[in-house]
Design a protein around this motif. Structure first.
Motif, PDB file in Angstrom:
ATOM      1  N   LYS A 188       0.837  -1.203   0.000  1.00 32.14           N
ATOM      2  CA  LYS A 188       0.000   0.000   0.000  1.00 32.14           C
ATOM      3  C   LYS A 188       0.873   1.254   0.000  1.00 32.14           C
ATOM      4  N   GLU A 189       0.447   2.253  -0.736  1.00 37.87           N
ATOM      5  CA  GLU A 189       1.216   3.496  -0.790  1.00 37.87           C
ATOM      6  C   GLU A 189       1.296   4.161   0.580  1.00 37.87           C
ATOM      7  N   LYS A 190       0.225   4.115   1.341  1.00 38.17           N
ATOM      8  CA  LYS A 190       0.255   4.783   2.643  1.00 38.17           C
ATOM      9  C   LYS A 190       1.256   4.117   3.590  1.00 38.17           C
ATOM     10  N   ASP A 191       1.484   2.824   3.422  1.00 32.79           N
ATOM     11  CA  ASP A 191       2.515   2.155   4.213  1.00 32.79           C
ATOM     12  C   ASP A 191       3.910   2.609   3.785  1.00 32.79           C
ATOM     13  N   LEU A 192       4.097   2.813   2.492  1.00 36.25           N
ATOM     14  CA  LEU A 192       5.388   3.287   1.988  1.00 36.25           C
ATOM     15  C   LEU A 192       5.675   4.707   2.468  1.00 36.25           C
ATOM     16  N   ALA A 193       4.646   5.539   2.493  1.00 36.92           N
ATOM     17  CA  ALA A 193       4.831   6.913   2.959  1.00 36.92           C
ATOM     18  C   ALA A 193       5.249   6.927   4.427  1.00 36.92           C
ATOM     19  N   ARG A 194       4.601   6.104   5.217  1.00 38.30           N
ATOM     20  CA  ARG A 194       4.950   6.028   6.637  1.00 38.30           C
ATOM     21  C   ARG A 194       6.361   5.461   6.811  1.00 38.30           C
ATOM     22  N   TYR A 195       6.695   4.451   6.027  1.00 40.83           N
ATOM     23  CA  TYR A 195       8.015   3.816   6.125  1.00 40.83           C
ATOM     24  C   TYR A 195       9.114   4.814   5.756  1.00 40.83           C
ATOM     25  N   ALA A 196       8.873   5.593   4.705  1.00 37.69           N
ATOM     26  CA  ALA A 196       9.869   6.585   4.282  1.00 37.69           C
ATOM     27  C   ALA A 196      10.115   7.612   5.374  1.00 37.69           C
ATOM     28  N   GLY A 197       9.040   7.988   6.077  1.00 31.91           N
ATOM     29  CA  GLY A 197       9.198   8.930   7.179  1.00 31.91           C
ATOM     30  C   GLY A 197      10.001   8.354   8.324  1.00 31.91           C
ATOM     31  N   LEU A 198       9.740   7.098   8.626  1.00 28.59           N
ATOM     32  CA  LEU A 198      10.463   6.436   9.711  1.00 28.59           C
ATOM     33  C   LEU A 198      11.944   6.266   9.386  1.00 28.59           C
ATOM     34  N   LYS A 199      12.223   5.937   8.131  1.00 30.58           N
ATOM     35  CA  LYS A 199      13.615   5.705   7.713  1.00 30.58           C
ATOM     36  C   LYS A 199      14.336   7.006   7.374  1.00 30.58           C
ATOM     37  N   GLN A 200      13.566   8.093   7.255  1.00 30.66           N
ATOM     38  CA  GLN A 200      14.125   9.412   6.943  1.00 30.66           C
ATOM     39  C   GLN A 200      14.949   9.392   5.652  1.00 30.66           C
ATOM     40  N   PHE A 201      14.358   8.821   4.618  1.00 32.12           N
ATOM     41  CA  PHE A 201      15.014   8.835   3.311  1.00 32.12           C
ATOM     42  C   PHE A 201      15.146  10.271   2.814  1.00 32.12           C
ATOM     43  N   PRO A 202      16.241  10.624   2.168  1.00 37.21           N
ATOM     44  CA  PRO A 202      16.412  11.984   1.627  1.00 37.21           C
ATOM     45  C   PRO A 202      15.615  12.157   0.325  1.00 37.21           C
ATOM     46  N   ILE A 203      14.330  12.434   0.463  1.00 38.05           N
ATOM     47  CA  ILE A 203      13.419  12.504  -0.685  1.00 38.05           C
ATOM     48  C   ILE A 203      13.764  13.678  -1.601  1.00 38.05           C
ATOM     49  N   ILE A 204      13.757  13.390  -2.920  1.00 37.16           N
ATOM     50  CA  ILE A 204      13.981  14.420  -3.937  1.00 37.16           C
ATOM     51  C   ILE A 204      12.687  14.580  -4.737  1.00 37.16           C
ATOM     52  N   PRO A 205      12.032  15.736  -4.700  1.00 35.51           N
ATOM     53  CA  PRO A 205      10.778  15.922  -5.444  1.00 35.51           C
ATOM     54  C   PRO A 205      11.038  16.017  -6.947  1.00 35.51           C
TER      55      PRO A 205
END
Length: 314
Positions: A188-205
């Motif tokens: 699920k996308e919402k699980d990925l969004a939460r996971y990315a926040g927890l892992k603090q990935f350096p997101i590039i828009p």
């Protein structure tokens, strides 16, 4: 005896759920084989970061040996932070390759102002990545599309393309030379969004298409998100339907011989019942009901589909 904090337990639960979902997809579609060299396409978004992270976890515990190569295509978008991905990949010790190709200028030159750029951008990007996979000796190309992407594509093709077609978890590439896999197909996308926040990935828009708020895909995404909030279980039911197709009850003469149909003929999925009586096994009855209160998965759903849903707690 000390107890782990609640947030740590929740984080571990999420990580386990994601690994389990990816492992199920890999096994169900035989995505990864012994000796594979997998090119993980890393865009800098939450999905591809999570894909790489979970594949690394599976790499450490899987019964087959495979290598990973993270590949990013620098499309020369103005303001793109070129240092972010190399620094991140070096910090986690993953082999990587950065490809510089100015597809941004091509898209801007070809596509008129105010028009959707995604289609051309995607084709150009895919061609570059295919070439990179061949040059690097990769046997599989892993993309970060998740369950919501697959369903969005299904509705986009139905609403705007007149096709009953989605994104398959595994398929041969357009040029026929590679196998493309989507290990996040059950996630699920919402699980990925939460996971990315927890892992603090350096997101590039992505600045190339960020100014296109009325994209058809965005409209579909908002529709599905609304359904997910108002009608729990509807998204799970629709995804299960992609794995429970009945050609004799559609209208594609290329998939079923309607012209040769005879009286008395026994069909695999039964004859014309008008409407199926949909009964869900007791263990799936909670949270998987339509808005009218009726269950939304047939009792005859394949065991494989039921197992997939069982591995995805609501």
């Amino acid at each position: 005896m000390s107890r782990k904090p609640k947030h740590e337990l929740e984080n571990n639960k999420l990580n386990k759920r994601l690994r389990h979902a990816v492992g199920d997809a890999v096994n169900d579609f035989n995505m990864i084989e012994n000796g594979d060299k997998i090119m993980v396409c890393l865009s800098g978004g939450k999905d591809s970061y999570a894909l790489l992270d979970i594949l690394r976890q599976l790499q450490a515990s899987a019964p087959v040996d495979f290598d990973l190569l993270a590949v990013n295509l620098d499309q020369k978008q103005p303001g793109f932070p070129e240092h972010v991905l190399p620094e991140y990949l070096q910090s986690i010790g993953v082999p990587y390759k950065i490809i510089e190709e100015d597809t941004y200028s091509v898209v801007k030159r070809v596509i008129g102002e105010g028009k959707t750029t995604c289609s051309l951008c995607s084709r150009l990007r895919r061609g570059v990545l295919y070439r990179a996979a061949k040059e690097s000796g990769c046997t599989k190309i892993a993309l970060g599309h998740h369950r919501d992407d697959i369903l969005e594509t299904l509705f986009l093709n139905m609403f705007y393309g007149g096709k009953l077609k989605a994104m398959p978890p595994k398929l041969v590439s357009d040029n026929g030379e590679h196998i493309v896999i989507r290990p996040l197909a059950y996630v699920k996308e919402k699980d990925l969004a939460r996971y990315a926040g927890l892992k603090q990935f350096p997101i590039i828009p992505c600045n190339l298409c960020g100014s296109q708020p009325n994209l058809q895909r965005q409209v579909i995404k908002e529709m599905l998100q609304d359904w997910d909030k108002r009608f729990p279980g509807r998204i799970e039911s629709m995804f299960a339907a992609l794995q429970n197709v009945v050609p004799s009850h559609l209208a594609d003469t290329g998939l079923f011989d309607f012209a040769g149909l005879q009286r008395g003929q026994k069909l695999k999925h039964g004859g014309d019942l008008a409407f199926d009586k949909e009964i869900l096994p007791p263990r799936f009855s909670d949270g998987l009901r339509a808005e009218n209160g009726e269950t939304i998965l047939p009792a005859a759903a394949p065991k494989k589909v039921i197992n997939i849903l069982a591995s995805k707690p609501q």
